[in-house]
Design an enzyme around this catalytic site. Structure first.
Site, PDB file in Angstrom:
ATOM      1  N   SER A  34      13.563  -1.085  -8.385  1.00 59.18           N
ATOM      2  CA  SER A  34      13.746  -1.831  -9.626  1.00 59.18           C
ATOM      3  C   SER A  34      14.707  -1.116 -10.561  1.00 59.18           C
ATOM      4  O   SER A  34      15.247  -1.724 -11.480  1.00 59.18           O
ATOM      5  CB  SER A  34      12.412  -1.958 -10.367  1.00 59.18           C
ATOM      6  OG  SER A  34      11.461  -2.580  -9.569  1.00 59.18           O
ATOM      7  N   HIS A  38      17.580  -6.340  -4.397  1.00 62.46           N
ATOM      8  CA  HIS A  38      16.501  -6.327  -5.393  1.00 62.46           C
ATOM      9  C   HIS A  38      15.924  -7.742  -5.516  1.00 62.46           C
ATOM     10  O   HIS A  38      16.440  -8.590  -6.241  1.00 62.46           O
ATOM     11  CB  HIS A  38      17.081  -5.825  -6.727  1.00 62.46           C
ATOM     12  CG  HIS A  38      16.087  -5.743  -7.823  1.00 62.46           C
ATOM     13  ND1 HIS A  38      16.418  -5.816  -9.156  1.00 62.46           N
ATOM     14  CD2 HIS A  38      14.743  -5.585  -7.799  1.00 62.46           C
ATOM     15  CE1 HIS A  38      15.330  -5.717  -9.891  1.00 62.46           C
ATOM     16  NE2 HIS A  38      14.302  -5.580  -9.095  1.00 62.46           N
ATOM     17  N   GLU A  82      19.179  -9.584  -6.654  1.00 64.86           N
ATOM     18  CA  GLU A  82      20.288  -8.820  -7.229  1.00 64.86           C
ATOM     19  C   GLU A  82      20.761  -7.828  -6.164  1.00 64.86           C
ATOM     20  O   GLU A  82      19.957  -7.052  -5.654  1.00 64.86           O
ATOM     21  CB  GLU A  82      19.771  -8.087  -8.478  1.00 64.86           C
ATOM     22  CG  GLU A  82      20.853  -7.576  -9.364  1.00 64.86           C
ATOM     23  CD  GLU A  82      20.288  -6.939 -10.652  1.00 64.86           C
ATOM     24  OE1 GLU A  82      19.072  -6.953 -10.878  1.00 64.86           O
ATOM     25  OE2 GLU A  82      21.116  -6.409 -11.411  1.00 64.86           O
ATOM     26  N   ASN A 103      16.414  -5.775 -14.806  1.00 65.59           N
ATOM     27  CA  ASN A 103      15.461  -4.966 -15.571  1.00 65.59           C
ATOM     28  C   ASN A 103      16.051  -4.352 -16.835  1.00 65.59           C
ATOM     29  O   ASN A 103      15.320  -3.984 -17.743  1.00 65.59           O
ATOM     30  CB  ASN A 103      14.836  -3.911 -14.672  1.00 65.59           C
ATOM     31  CG  ASN A 103      13.852  -4.569 -13.738  1.00 65.59           C
ATOM     32  OD1 ASN A 103      13.108  -5.450 -14.161  1.00 65.59           O
ATOM     33  ND2 ASN A 103      13.857  -4.188 -12.471  1.00 65.59           N
TER      34      ASN A 103
HETATM   35  N1  NAD Z   1       6.238  -5.688  -8.521  1.00 58.45           N
HETATM   36  C1  NAD Z   1       7.347  -6.289  -8.897  1.00 58.45           C
HETATM   37  O1  NAD Z   1       7.324  -7.300  -9.651  1.00 58.45           O
HETATM   38  C2  NAD Z   1       8.667  -5.787  -8.381  1.00 58.45           C
HETATM   39  C3  NAD Z   1       9.806  -6.607  -8.523  1.00 58.45           C
HETATM   40  C4  NAD Z   1      11.021  -6.155  -8.002  1.00 58.45           C
HETATM   41  C5  NAD Z   1      11.085  -4.905  -7.388  1.00 58.45           C
HETATM   42  N2  NAD Z   1       9.964  -4.137  -7.297  1.00 58.45           N
HETATM   43  C6  NAD Z   1      10.077  -2.833  -6.613  1.00 58.45           C
HETATM   44  O2  NAD Z   1       9.620  -2.989  -5.288  1.00 58.45           O
HETATM   45  C7  NAD Z   1       9.039  -1.754  -4.835  1.00 58.45           C
HETATM   46  C8  NAD Z   1       7.622  -1.997  -4.367  1.00 58.45           C
HETATM   47  O3  NAD Z   1       6.878  -2.540  -5.434  1.00 58.45           O
HETATM   48  P1  NAD Z   1       5.488  -3.299  -5.179  1.00 58.45           P
HETATM   49  O4  NAD Z   1       5.148  -3.965  -6.463  1.00 58.45           O
HETATM   50  O5  NAD Z   1       5.541  -4.099  -3.924  1.00 58.45           O
HETATM   51  O6  NAD Z   1       4.507  -2.045  -4.954  1.00 58.45           O
HETATM   52  P2  NAD Z   1       3.029  -2.029  -4.326  1.00 58.45           P
HETATM   53  O7  NAD Z   1       2.338  -0.899  -4.983  1.00 58.45           O
HETATM   54  O8  NAD Z   1       2.434  -3.404  -4.384  1.00 58.45           O
HETATM   55  O9  NAD Z   1       3.282  -1.699  -2.755  1.00 58.45           O
HETATM   56  C9  NAD Z   1       3.814  -0.492  -2.279  1.00 58.45           C
HETATM   57  C10 NAD Z   1       3.358  -0.297  -0.850  1.00 58.45           C
HETATM   58  O10 NAD Z   1       4.010   0.867  -0.322  1.00 58.45           O
HETATM   59  C11 NAD Z   1       3.079   1.577   0.481  1.00 58.45           C
HETATM   60  N3  NAD Z   1       3.507   2.971   0.607  1.00 58.45           N
HETATM   61  C12 NAD Z   1       3.343   3.992  -0.271  1.00 58.45           C
HETATM   62  N4  NAD Z   1       3.915   5.108   0.220  1.00 58.45           N
HETATM   63  C13 NAD Z   1       4.441   4.790   1.429  1.00 58.45           C
HETATM   64  C14 NAD Z   1       5.153   5.529   2.420  1.00 58.45           C
HETATM   65  N5  NAD Z   1       5.454   6.810   2.264  1.00 58.45           N
HETATM   66  N6  NAD Z   1       5.521   4.885   3.546  1.00 58.45           N
HETATM   67  C15 NAD Z   1       5.231   3.571   3.732  1.00 58.45           C
HETATM   68  N7  NAD Z   1       4.556   2.825   2.817  1.00 58.45           N
HETATM   69  C16 NAD Z   1       4.172   3.428   1.682  1.00 58.45           C
HETATM   70  C17 NAD Z   1       1.744   1.383  -0.228  1.00 58.45           C
HETATM   71  O11 NAD Z   1       0.657   1.610   0.664  1.00 58.45           O
HETATM   72  C18 NAD Z   1       1.847  -0.059  -0.699  1.00 58.45           C
HETATM   73  O12 NAD Z   1       1.328  -0.948   0.272  1.00 58.45           O
HETATM   74  C19 NAD Z   1       9.155  -0.772  -6.012  1.00 58.45           C
HETATM   75  O13 NAD Z   1      10.342  -0.034  -5.883  1.00 58.45           O
HETATM   76  C20 NAD Z   1       9.249  -1.714  -7.206  1.00 58.45           C
HETATM   77  O14 NAD Z   1       9.881  -1.104  -8.308  1.00 58.45           O
HETATM   78  C21 NAD Z   1       8.759  -4.560  -7.756  1.00 58.45           C
END
Ligand code: NAD
Length: 318
Positions: free
Chosen positions: A148, A176, A188, A226
């Site tokens: 993000s 993204h 993005e 963001n």
């Molecule tokens: N949540 C949002 O609205 C959103 C929107 C756009 C981008 N993002 C980005 O997407 C990414 C993920 O966000 P999310 O909301 O899905 O997070 P989340 O916490 O829902 O999921 C993350 C997952 O990664 C796994 N994980 C942790 N360490 C790991 C490793 N070493 N190897 C493999 N898996 C591992 C966890 O077990 C979990 O299932 C982040 O970079 C976030 O900034 C999030």
């Protein structure tokens, strides 16, 4: 969109600095196997849409067996819902499900053509993963991150200890996706200084194959989405903490006054308060501009483990 059009969209300073190194061109049509790292809310959505729309084999990797099981069960639930609403046939749902496989081993990505990382927004975690991907994935594979806010240039730099060797860093790009991935059309695409034009083009094409509408932006803190969204959410939390308005008033005026589906506090819960805080910290630290100072209340809520919808409690209870 052509590369020259993409280049024209980059700010003048970045266009001047960029070298646009080249890597062998891989067309999105040649992407047959996708790896997705992280089976959380974003990774799972990306994996499902790739299986359904781009119809590629998807290897979903997560460090946690529990997250993988939860993610796959959720994907099955979403497919069943689509069938029950006649959006897709049972055959299409079965086809998409058959394209999804799950594993806890990152080594299983040794034959993918494209990988999208979606682990938590922790810089060192992403750097470690990209270092491993550079070693594990085939030399033609695109290495994309769903970050993000973390610098794509820094993530790309983590693939090598020799900055003059761009064989892996030129294949790093950001795709993204927006949340929830099956619903939101926008993606993005952000390139770091090392990203090759071929990588950028393949990423744009592949996201289109997933049925998405792409925007291209430069590697600048918060990128576009963001840089604009998070200060808005942060300001809403500051309004709450300083008593300018209560939760319901803040959300109601923005929801009913700007024609968005949810107010900023509900949206923050939906995104994850840890993710919101992490993005504000990047904006604040990387620009050094006090206008991006994260709200104290946001930090306290994350300290309490009140991360929003995913933890059952945030500004609202779930
Ligand atoms: N949540 C949002 O609205 C959103 C929107 C756009 C981008 N993002 C980005 O997407 C990414 C993920 O966000 P999310 O909301 O899905 O997070 P989340 O916490 O829902 O999921 C993350 C997952 O990664 C796994 N994980 C942790 N360490 C790991 C490793 N070493 N190897 C493999 N898996 C591992 C966890 O077990 C979990 O299932 C982040 O970079 C976030 O900034 C999030």
């Amino acid at each position: 969109m052509t590369v020259s059009m993409i280049r024209q969209q980059l700010p003048r300073t970045l266009r001047q600095v960029r070298t646009f190194s080249t890597t062998p061109r891989q067309h999105a049509a040649e992407v047959k196997r996708l790896g997705v790292i992280g089976a959380g809310q974003m990774g799972l959505g990306i994996a499902l849409v790739a299986a359904q729309r781009a119809q590629v084999q998807v290897s979903l990797i997560d460090a946690s067996e529990k997250s993988l099981a939860k993610g796959i069960a959720f994907a099955e639930k979403l497919l069943a819902k689509d069938v029950s609403k006649s959006r897709i046939t049972q055959e299409q749902a079965d086809q998409a499900r058959s394209l999804l496989s799950a594993s806890t081993k990152i080594e299983d990505l040794s034959s993918v053509d494209f990988v999208i990382e979606a682990v938590p927004e922790i810089p060192q975690l992403k750097f470690d993963i990209f270092k491993q991907l550079a070693e594990i994935c085939p030399k033609h594979a695109i290495l994309a991150t769903n970050t993000s806010s973390i610098s794509i240039t820094k993530i790309a730099a983590a693939t090598t200890s020799d900055p003059t060797d761009t064989s892996a860093s030129s294949r790093v790009v950001s795709t993204h996706f927006m949340n929830p991935v099956p619903v939101q059309k926008g993606v993005e695409i952000i390139s770091g200084l090392q990203t090759s034009k071929e990588t950028l083009e393949t990423a744009v094409e592949f996201c289109k194959k997933m049925g998405k509408i792409t925007s291209v932006s430069a590697d600048s803190p918060g990128f576009l989405a963001n840089r604009i969204l998070m200060p808005y959410i942060n300001e809403a939390v500051i309004c709450l903490e300083t008593g300018v308005g209560d939760r319901d008033s803040i959300d109601a005026i923005m929801k009913n006054g700007t024609n968005v589906p949810m107010g900023p506090l509900q949206l923050a819960d939906f995104i994850g308060l840890d993710t919101c805080l992490a993005i504000m910290k990047v904006l604040h630290e990387e620009t050094g501009d006090s206008k991006y100072r994260p709200s104290v209340l946001l930090g306290k809520m994350v300290d309490a483990g009140w991360l929003g919808k995913k933890s059952g409690k945030g500004f609202y209870d779930y």
